[in-house]
Write a protein that holds these residues in place. Structure first.
Motif, PDB file in Angstrom:
ATOM      1  N   VAL A 132       7.178 -12.893 -27.699  1.00 26.62           N
ATOM      2  CA  VAL A 132       6.477 -11.647 -27.430  1.00 26.62           C
ATOM      3  C   VAL A 132       5.007 -11.786 -27.803  1.00 26.62           C
ATOM      4  O   VAL A 132       4.621 -12.620 -28.626  1.00 26.62           O
ATOM      5  N   GLY A 133       4.179 -10.949 -27.184  1.00 25.44           N
ATOM      6  CA  GLY A 133       2.778 -10.823 -27.556  1.00 25.44           C
ATOM      7  C   GLY A 133       2.475  -9.365 -27.841  1.00 25.44           C
ATOM      8  O   GLY A 133       2.950  -8.476 -27.116  1.00 25.44           O
ATOM      9  N   LEU A 134       1.723  -9.089 -28.899  1.00 27.31           N
ATOM     10  CA  LEU A 134       1.373  -7.728 -29.288  1.00 27.31           C
ATOM     11  C   LEU A 134      -0.140  -7.574 -29.324  1.00 27.31           C
ATOM     12  O   LEU A 134      -0.853  -8.485 -29.743  1.00 27.31           O
ATOM     13  N   VAL A 135      -0.618  -6.407 -28.904  1.00 25.27           N
ATOM     14  CA  VAL A 135      -2.026  -6.041 -29.063  1.00 25.27           C
ATOM     15  C   VAL A 135      -2.060  -4.696 -29.779  1.00 25.27           C
ATOM     16  O   VAL A 135      -1.546  -3.695 -29.259  1.00 25.27           O
ATOM     17  N   PHE A 136      -2.655  -4.667 -30.977  1.00 25.31           N
ATOM     18  CA  PHE A 136      -2.781  -3.445 -31.755  1.00 25.31           C
ATOM     19  C   PHE A 136      -4.151  -2.824 -31.517  1.00 25.31           C
ATOM     20  O   PHE A 136      -5.170  -3.517 -31.554  1.00 25.31           O
ATOM     21  N   VAL A 137      -4.148  -1.499 -31.306  1.00 21.85           N
ATOM     22  CA  VAL A 137      -5.368  -0.760 -30.992  1.00 21.85           C
ATOM     23  C   VAL A 137      -5.591   0.317 -32.047  1.00 21.85           C
ATOM     24  O   VAL A 137      -4.645   1.002 -32.459  1.00 21.85           O
ATOM     25  N   ILE A 138      -6.854   0.468 -32.482  1.00 16.44           N
ATOM     26  CA  ILE A 138      -7.265   1.570 -33.356  1.00 16.44           C
ATOM     27  C   ILE A 138      -8.295   2.397 -32.601  1.00 16.44           C
ATOM     28  O   ILE A 138      -9.326   1.857 -32.186  1.00 16.44           O
TER      29      ILE A 138
END
Length: 211
Positions: A103-109
């Motif tokens: 899996v690949g994750l991109v976290f956004v703030i």
């Protein structure tokens, strides 16, 4: 296979490097293989992530997961758990994980133009103590997506700068936005499924089945 409409394509990494060169030393060395205090702090402040998966044949999917900031549970420097709340039961991401755990994750703030990227391997988790920890409004998630962290790094701000996504002055007026209910009704293409019935179903889901 149908003929592609492109006249010039890149077919090797060597060709790509010949055209655009190598990464800078900072870019090459910014990746770490664990959740350090910087990554943990970033995840704790993120209310939204995107998860990419693919099945065993390579067919891909990307979908969002969101909740109050800090909704992802950090177990230790190697493992995190994403709650899987009630959804539409297509289970695209979950079915992919069962056949291919990568899996690949991109976290956004919100307001921050840089993002945190994490790559790793996932499993579907039903541990009761973990699901209890992830409960909201007294309701457990259906399950958790447990991710073993293998790569972490900050992604630069250029995409967010070019898109102006955090600048309200760049946003479309409400009347110019796409109409999701109309799109779904047209795509389903059944006489009994209208824009109005989809709108009611979506509103019912949003108000009664968030958790």
């Amino acid at each position: 296979m149908s003929k592609v409409p492109f006249q010039s394509v890149i077919t090797s990494e060597d060709e790509l490097r010949d055209l655009f060169g190598e990464s800078s030393p900072v870019v090459k060395n910014k990746e770490i293989d664990r959740l350090d205090h910087h990554c943990i702090d970033f995840i704790a402040k993120s209310p939204l992530l995107f998860i990419s998966t693919s099945d065993a044949s390579g067919s891909c999917d990307v979908s969002p997961r969101g909740d109050a900031a800090g909704f992802v549970h950090i177990m230790d420097e190697s493992y995190l758990v994403i709650p899987e709340r009630p959804g539409n039961r297509r289970f695209d991401s979950l079915r992919n994980i069962l056949s291919n755990p990568k899996v690949g994750l991109v976290f956004v703030i919100p307001g921050l133009k840089e993002t945190l990227r994490i790559n790793g391997s996932a499993v579907l988790v039903r541990d009761e103590d973990i699901l209890d920890h992830l409960s909201v409004q007294g309701k457990r998630p259906w399950l958790g997506i447990g991710v073993k962290v293998e790569e972490c790094y900050i992604h630069c701000a250029k995409s967010f700068m070019r898109s102006q996504v955090w600048d309200p002055d760049s946003w479309l007026a409400r009347e110019q936005l796409p109409n999701p209910s109309r799109i779904i009704a047209d795509h389903v293409n059944q006489e009994s499924v209208t824009e109005e019935t989809v709108t009611r179903a979506l509103q019912d889901s949003y108000t009664k089945r968030l958790y």
